[in-house]
Each structure stands twice: as structure tokens, then as C-alpha cells.
Write a protein that holds these residues in place. Sequence first.
Motif, mmCIF file in Angstrom:
data_model
loop_
_atom_site.group_PDB
_atom_site.id
_atom_site.type_symbol
_atom_site.label_atom_id
_atom_site.label_comp_id
_atom_site.label_asym_id
_atom_site.label_seq_id
_atom_site.Cartn_x
_atom_site.Cartn_y
_atom_site.Cartn_z
ATOM 1 N N ASN A 255 0.836 -1.199 0.000
ATOM 2 C CA ASN A 255 0.000 0.000 0.000
ATOM 3 C C ASN A 255 0.872 1.251 0.000
ATOM 4 O O ASN A 255 1.865 1.336 0.723
ATOM 5 N N GLU A 256 0.472 2.235 -0.803
ATOM 6 C CA GLU A 256 1.268 3.455 -0.935
ATOM 7 C C GLU A 256 1.448 4.160 0.406
ATOM 8 O O GLU A 256 2.495 4.729 0.694
ATOM 9 N N TRP A 257 0.429 4.093 1.264
ATOM 10 C CA TRP A 257 0.488 4.806 2.544
ATOM 11 C C TRP A 257 1.362 4.108 3.592
ATOM 12 O O TRP A 257 1.645 4.672 4.642
ATOM 13 N N ASN A 258 1.780 2.890 3.316
ATOM 14 C CA ASN A 258 2.557 2.133 4.305
ATOM 15 C C ASN A 258 4.041 2.498 4.198
ATOM 16 O O ASN A 258 4.850 1.752 3.669
ATOM 17 N N GLU A 259 4.370 3.673 4.702
ATOM 18 C CA GLU A 259 5.736 4.188 4.589
ATOM 19 C C GLU A 259 6.774 3.284 5.246
ATOM 20 O O GLU A 259 7.860 3.063 4.682
ATOM 21 N N PRO A 260 6.530 2.741 6.458
ATOM 22 C CA PRO A 260 7.542 1.855 7.049
ATOM 23 C C PRO A 260 7.858 0.644 6.170
ATOM 24 O O PRO A 260 9.031 0.283 5.995
ATOM 25 N N ALA A 261 6.810 0.012 5.630
ATOM 26 C CA ALA A 261 7.039 -1.158 4.777
ATOM 27 C C ALA A 261 7.780 -0.769 3.501
ATOM 28 O O ALA A 261 8.723 -1.452 3.085
ATOM 29 N N ARG A 262 7.383 0.339 2.883
ATOM 30 C CA ARG A 262 8.046 0.765 1.655
ATOM 31 C C ARG A 262 9.517 1.077 1.916
ATOM 32 O O ARG A 262 10.389 0.755 1.096
ATOM 33 N N GLY A 263 9.793 1.692 3.060
ATOM 34 C CA GLY A 263 11.181 1.977 3.409
ATOM 35 C C GLY A 263 11.981 0.707 3.610
ATOM 36 O O GLY A 263 13.148 0.606 3.192
ATOM 37 N N THR A 264 11.367 -0.276 4.248
ATOM 38 C CA THR A 264 12.029 -1.560 4.462
ATOM 39 C C THR A 264 12.369 -2.230 3.139
ATOM 40 O O THR A 264 13.496 -2.695 2.922
ATOM 41 N N TYR A 265 11.400 -2.275 2.227
ATOM 42 C CA TYR A 265 11.636 -2.949 0.957
ATOM 43 C C TYR A 265 12.691 -2.221 0.125
ATOM 44 O O TYR A 265 13.518 -2.866 -0.541
ATOM 45 N N ALA A 266 12.678 -0.898 0.169
ATOM 46 C CA ALA A 266 13.705 -0.135 -0.555
ATOM 47 C C ALA A 266 15.081 -0.426 0.015
ATOM 48 O O ALA A 266 16.069 -0.567 -0.731
ATOM 49 N N LYS A 267 15.175 -0.537 1.328
ATOM 50 C CA LYS A 267 16.459 -0.828 1.975
ATOM 51 C C LYS A 267 16.991 -2.188 1.542
ATOM 52 O O LYS A 267 18.191 -2.371 1.323
#
Length: 281
Positions: A255-267
Motif C-alpha cells: 500500500n502506498e500509505w505504508n511508509e515503514p514497509a516501503r522503506g524496508t523494501y527499498a532498503k
Amino acid sequence: MLTTRHGVRPLATGDLEAFLALAGQDPVVNVFADYRARTTHLEPRWLGGEMWGRFEGGELRSACHVGANLVPVQATAEDAAAFAERALTRGRTVSTIVGTQEAVEVFWNGVAAGWGKPRETRWNQPHLEIDTAPAVTPDPLVRRTTRNDMAELYPACVAMYTEEVGLSPEAGGGADLYRARVTQLMNRGWSFARFDDGRLVFKAEVACATPHAAQIQGVWVPRDRRGEGLAAAGMAAVVELVRAEVAPVVSLYVNEWNEPARGTYAKVGFRETARFATVMF
């Protein structure tokens, strides 16, 4: 025989080769439908529904998986509109519409008046892929789960599903079916977790896989253990294991709003390759 003026008809086993070629135009984005076709050979009794194909000049140009999940495959806006017209003739039988953003939006606009109000819509979901070694050190304590882990694993799966979907998978008497699904993924070697002193502190599963790609679902860390880096290291371990033993590319959508998850996956090293959308009933 074509069943509508738009050239849409249900596919059958004889169409499997053409369907796999179609899905192979983007085998990572299309991994779910590709997996379903490979495991069912497009037999309706195994699909639990149908796979529709849209033909032009005798050639398969797009498709649409119609089971519990409705998933367009390589569908343009015109294709999605044609599938929506066919869908309106039979009423809603699906619980979720999911796929590339444009196709889902056009399809939904075509059926919305007849299919009723959805429980939730998620119009911006980055689709992410990784086809290299993870960019962070994998957690060496992440492993495949076994039946001995079920007492910790099953409640974690229920908690993750409820948190993500907003509805318990056990609602309406669904506990047995959901437990069977958790067990099925475990038996396939598609369920991964880390345990600290017997307590599950990270988990993720492979939802579906083909020779080309595997799609991850159910990534979860208990609330009181978030912010410790467990998700990044855990996902790195899952990526390493899956790429070595299941498929060369690992994907998921978030989900676009899930900033923690998106940050994790980018890392970890995931990159965005498409946008998905989901309509849930």
C-alpha cells in the motif's frame, strides 16, 4: 467459438500454451495468473472459476482470471472494458479485483453500478521486484516453518491478515479453510519465520511462484518488535532463500500509505516496476 462481440471467451486446456506466452510478456507482474494456469492447466474445476481470453484476429491479446480473485492479464483499457461488459452479464462472484492500476480502474468503472459498494478500495499500490542479492545482511535465524511452529505461526498469520485486510480470515466460519492454507504453504516450503525464545518475531510467505518469479505475501512483525530492523533483515533472508530455491525474481505489492514497509523494501533492494490497485468486497 467467440461468445461476445468483443471476442471474449473462456479459455480451456488447449489455450494453455497461448496463455503462458501472453503472461510471459511480463512474467513477474503476471505471476499470480501464470501460477494458476500452470497448476490448473486452465481446467475450470481446478481454477474454481474461469480464465477469460480476449482474441483479435485469432490471437490471444489479453486475459482475465475470474475466481475468488479477478485479475486482468496484459489488459489494455479497451480489454478491461470488454471484460467488464462480460462480467456484468453474470453478477459479482469475486471477493477481490486486483492487478495493474489502469486495468483495475477501467474494469471497476465498468461494473461498479451493478456490483455494489466495495468494502475498501486501494488505488495506489507500488509493485516491487528484486532480482539481485539483497542490499542488507540477511537474518541467519530466518528459516522455513514446520508443523511444530503452528502454535505461534497460525495466530501470527491471523493477526497479519486482520491488520492488512481489516477483516479476520476466521470471520464467517473461515478458520478451517485459512488454517489449511497456512498449512499448505508450510508444506510447500513457502513459509518463513524467525523465532526468539520460541516466539515468532518475523514471518513471510510465498503466495505463488512460477519458473520466472515468486510473489511474497504476509510480511509481519509483532507491534512490540517493530523498529528493530527485523523486517529488513528478515526480508533479505527470504529474498536470498527464495531466489536460490524457488524463482530468480522476488516480487510483492504494498500500500502506498505504508511508509515503514516501503522503506524496508527499498532498503532490501526492491524497486518499483508497476502500480497495482485492489478493490475488496
